[in-house]
Design an enzyme around this catalytic site. Structure first.
Site, short mmCIF file in Angstrom:
data_model
loop_
_atom_site.label_atom_id
_atom_site.label_comp_id
_atom_site.label_asym_id
_atom_site.label_seq_id
_atom_site.Cartn_x
_atom_site.Cartn_y
_atom_site.Cartn_z
N PRO A 76 -14.85 -19.37 49.73
CA PRO A 76 -14.11 -19.43 50.84
C PRO A 76 -12.75 -20.45 50.78
O PRO A 76 -12.97 -21.79 50.66
CB PRO A 76 -15.29 -19.46 52.25
CG PRO A 76 -16.08 -20.13 51.10
CD PRO A 76 -16.15 -19.85 49.43
N GLY B 181 -12.76 -26.36 54.71
CA GLY B 181 -12.87 -27.64 53.82
C GLY B 181 -13.31 -27.77 52.22
O GLY B 181 -13.31 -28.83 52.10
N GLY C 109 -10.71 -27.11 50.22
CA GLY C 109 -9.27 -27.95 50.14
C GLY C 109 -8.49 -26.28 49.90
O GLY C 109 -7.54 -26.58 48.86
N SER C 110 -9.61 -25.18 50.21
CA SER C 110 -7.98 -23.56 49.97
C SER C 110 -6.49 -24.07 49.85
O SER C 110 -5.54 -23.86 49.35
CB SER C 110 -8.89 -22.55 50.25
OG SER C 110 -8.71 -22.67 52.35
N SER C 111 -6.57 -24.33 50.92
CA SER C 111 -4.69 -24.71 51.03
C SER C 111 -4.16 -25.36 50.24
O SER C 111 -2.95 -25.28 48.93
CB SER C 111 -4.30 -24.49 52.26
OG SER C 111 -4.50 -26.53 52.78
N ALA C 112 -4.68 -26.78 49.68
CA ALA C 112 -4.15 -27.63 48.77
C ALA C 112 -4.17 -26.49 47.44
O ALA C 112 -3.28 -26.68 47.04
CB ALA C 112 -4.89 -28.52 48.78
N ASP D 247 -6.12 -34.41 49.74
CA ASP D 247 -6.65 -32.85 49.14
C ASP D 247 -5.50 -32.68 47.97
O ASP D 247 -6.07 -32.12 47.04
CB ASP D 247 -6.18 -32.00 49.93
CG ASP D 247 -7.54 -31.88 51.01
OD1 ASP D 247 -7.82 -33.27 51.13
OD2 ASP D 247 -7.68 -30.69 52.69
O1 PMV Z 1 -9.02 -30.14 53.69
P1 PMV Z 1 -10.29 -30.61 54.69
O2 PMV Z 1 -10.31 -29.34 55.95
O3 PMV Z 1 -11.56 -30.88 53.87
O4 PMV Z 1 -9.90 -31.78 55.61
C1 PMV Z 1 -8.89 -32.56 55.19
C2 PMV Z 1 -9.45 -33.96 55.33
C3 PMV Z 1 -9.05 -34.79 56.84
O5 PMV Z 1 -9.01 -36.07 55.62
C4 PMV Z 1 -9.66 -34.19 57.87
C5 PMV Z 1 -7.44 -34.11 57.03
C6 PMV Z 1 -6.43 -35.93 55.48
O6 PMV Z 1 -5.50 -35.25 55.69
O7 PMV Z 1 -7.32 -36.07 54.69
#
Ligand code: PMV
Length: 325
Positions: free
Chosen positions: A109, A113, A115-118, A159
Site C-alpha cells: 500500500p 511509510g 517508500g511507495s513514492s520513492a 528512501d
Molecule cells: O517515506 P516515509 O514516510 O517512511 O518517511 C521518510 C522518512 C523520514 O525520515 C521521516 C523523512 C526522510 O526524508 O528521511
C-alpha cells in the site's frame, strides 16, 4: 531523441526504516532495509505526446505535454505528481517528449511509510529511461530524489537510496548510502495500521518541534545516533535479541518526538506481548506501519493476533531497481 524500443518494464522494492527516521533529515545516521514487495512500471511509447497513467493504487489520468512541463507548479492528486515528474526527468535526460502509456502495479500500500513514492519514481525513471538508453543506478537515485523533493518536505534521500540499491543499508546525508554486507537473516512482520498519512506534514511537525525546543530535539537526536550505532554492532554480530530491544527503544524515542500515535503504540504492544524480539513504528509515523522483528516461534502467533490488520512477513530484499526487459 526517439525511443530505441517501444516498451519496457522496471521494478523497485519498497522499504522499511529500522533505525533513525526523522533524525536522518538533520544529518544523523539511519539503517534501512528493502522489503520483498515491489512496484512494477510498464511503459509503452505512444505516437503522440500524451501521457496516460493507470495504476492499482487508486490513481489514473491522461496528461498533456504542458502538464509534464509544469509538474512542479501544478497540483496533481497524490502519486500522480512523482510519476509525472519522474517520467519528465527521464525523458529530458534523453531530449525526448514522446508520449507514454504508464501502467503501475504496487505489491504494497501507499502512504503508509513503505517508500511507495520513492519506489514508484525509481521504477518509472528506470522504465522510461530504458526506452532510450541506459541510466546508471546513481543517476536513477539522483533523479528520483528530484521527484521526491516535489512531494515531500526536505527529504533526506534515504528512501531513494534504499529503493534504488536494495539490501540493508546505513545512510546519512553527508556520506550517502553504505551497504551493510551482513548475512543477518532478519524476518520482519510489517503491519499496516490502515491510517494514511503525509510524510511532508510529519517532517514539518518535527521541524517545528526542533525550532521550539532545540534542547529536547538535540537530546533525542543524540540518542537516536547512539541507538543506530549500537544497532550496527548488533547486526554485525547477528545479535537478534539486542537488535530487537534497540528497535523497541527507538520506538519510545519516536513517541517522545511526537510522531507515533495510539494505534501504532497498540500494534507495537501486541507484537511484543506475543513474542516479538522488538517492534517499532517505521518511517514518518502519524499512522502507516509498524515492524516487528520475529523468530520462527513468534511469527505465526503475531500474524494471528494482527488478523484485523494487513500484515505480512518480509525478509531483506537484496535486489534494488531492475530493468526487466
Ligand atoms: O517515506 P516515509 O514516510 O517512511 O518517511 C521518510 C522518512 C523520514 O525520515 C521521516 C523523512 C526522510 O526524508 O528521511
Amino acid at each position: 531523441m526517439k525511443p530505441i524500443k517501444k516498451r519496457a518494464r522496471a521494478s523497485a522494492p519498497g522499504k522499511v526504516i529500522l533505525f533513525g527516521e526523522h533524525f536522518v533529515v538533520y544529518g544523523k545516521p539511519a539503517i534501512l532495509a528493502s522489503i520483498d514487495k515491489r512496484v512494477y512500471v510498464d511503459v509503452v511509447a505512444r505516437s503522440d505526446d500524451r501521457v496516460t497513467i493507470k495504476s492499482n493504487m487508486g490513481f489514473k489520468g491522461t496528461f498533456s505535454k504542458h502538464d509534464l512541463e509544469n509538474v512542479k507548479e501544478k497540483k496533481f492528486r497524490s502519486l500522480v505528481q512523482p510519476v509525472l515528474a519522474a517520467a519528465n526527468d527521464a525523458m529530458q535526460e534523453f531530449d525526448s517528449s514522446t508520449g507514454l502509456d504508464l501502467s503501475i502495479r504496487a505489491e504494497f500500500p501507499h502512504a503508509v511509510g513503505l517508500g511507495s513514492s520513492a519506489s514508484i519514481s525509481i521504477a518509472t525513471i528506470a522504465a522510461v529511461g530504458s526506452l532510450f538508453g541506459k541510466l546508471s543506478k546513481q543517476k536513477i537515485c539522483d533523479m528520483s530524489l528530484d521527484a521526491e523533493r516535489i512531494v515531500h518536505n526536505n527529504p533526506s534521500g534515504a528512501d531513494s537510496a534504499i529503493c534504488t540499491y536494495g539490501g540493508l543499508m546505513l545512510f546519512d546525508k553527508s556520506s550517502g548510502a553504505s551497504p551493510m554486507n551482513s548475512k543477518i537473516d532478519m524476518h520482519l512482520i510489517v503491519v499496516d495500521s490502515g491510517v494514511k498519512r503525509i510524510t511532508g506534514k510529519l517532517v514539518s511537525g518535527v521541524k517545528k518541534l526542533r525550532e521550539s525546543n532545540a534542547e529536547l530535539f538535540e537530546g533525542l537526536a543524540t540518542m537516536s545516533s547512539s541507538i543506530t550505532s549500537q544497532a550496527r554492532k548488533a547486526i554485525k554480530n547477528k545479535d537478534y535479541a539486542e537488535l530487537g530491544s534497540l528497535m523497541t527503544l527507538n520506538h519510545s524515542l519516536l513517541r517522545r518526538l511526537g510522531v507515533s500515535r495510539n494505534v501504532l503504540d497498540k500494534l507495537v504492544d501486541i507484537a511484543l506481548k506475543n513474542g516479538a524480539l522488538g517492534a517499532k513504528m517505521t518511517g514518518a509515523g502519524g499512522g502507516g506501519c509498524i515492524i516487528a522483528l520475529v523468530n520462527e516461534s513468534s511469527r505465526k502467533k503475531i500474524l494471528r493476533e494482527m488478523k484485523n490488520y494487513d500484515a505480512f512477513v518480509s525478509k531483506v530484499e537484496h535486489k534494488g531497481v531492475i530493468v526487466e526487459n
